[in-house]
Scaffold this active site. Sequence first.
Site, short mmCIF file in Angstrom:
data_model
loop_
_atom_site.label_atom_id
_atom_site.label_comp_id
_atom_site.label_asym_id
_atom_site.label_seq_id
_atom_site.Cartn_x
_atom_site.Cartn_y
_atom_site.Cartn_z
CB ALA A 64 25.42 48.96 -52.03
N GLY A 110 22.64 44.57 -49.40
CA GLY A 110 21.65 45.63 -49.22
C GLY A 110 20.28 45.26 -49.73
CD GLU A 113 22.17 45.33 -45.12
OE1 GLU A 113 22.96 45.29 -44.17
OE2 GLU A 113 22.43 45.93 -46.19
CD GLU A 133 27.02 42.73 -47.18
OE1 GLU A 133 25.97 43.38 -47.33
OE2 GLU A 133 27.04 41.52 -46.85
#
Length: 257
Positions: A64, A110, A113, A133
């Site tokens: 992200a 992300g 993911e 993260e």
Amino acid sequence: MSALHLIRHGAVAELKLDNPAKLNAFTLEMLRAVEPICDELERDPDIRAVVITAEESKAFCAGADILEWSELEPFDFARHWVREGHRVFDRLARLSKPTIAAINAHAFGGGLEFAATSDIRVMAPKATLALPEASVGIVPGWSGTQRLIRLLGEPMVKEMALFGRRISADRAFAAGFVAEISDDPKALAFEMAGKLAGKSARAVEVAKYMVHAAAGEDRSAMIEALGAGMISPTEDRDEGVTAFREKRKPNFSGKET
């Protein structure tokens, strides 16, 4: 400008991340493009398989865009960024069309993911996977601690989520997360998609539903979809609808159409 492109190649669609200046990181605009693209793919009977790719960069997807989510208030971060991302990734994972991710470079946070939503994944030899993260004070929010547990297993996910450790293509292959390692994962993904496009579309779709139900991927919806598919081609369904329209009691025969 950052974008998520839908490109058609005959019976195969390409879903392409295009934000190379930021290592193909997801912006809010890109995130919000996922659901409409999924809806478009579902409505198009000519599309038989989907290949997920990324613009050439040092990363398939770095996750992200930190500069976007870091400006959000805590409530908006949880409600809009995390929940919306989780919802749209779930939507992609449950697409009726088979999906293949071509992981041409590093997939972090992300980005990992996002790749995990695919049915099949192929990976470049030097690409790595990671959940970094914790190094910026947050936790995975788009299914990294949920879907990845089923795909990679608890010990490996803990390595990534707790220590930020990178997983090599060889380890990902050994764990079954990627189907093949290739110097040209995009070409391999399109070759595989072409083979899928030659199979029975309905058989592939139902097989995907069955596997998802067994794996726990939206099990209740998968089971109900399969049930609906069994009941739809019956005279009872047609009779029930006709009786409703004619405002009379139905006369069910129990026969198939």
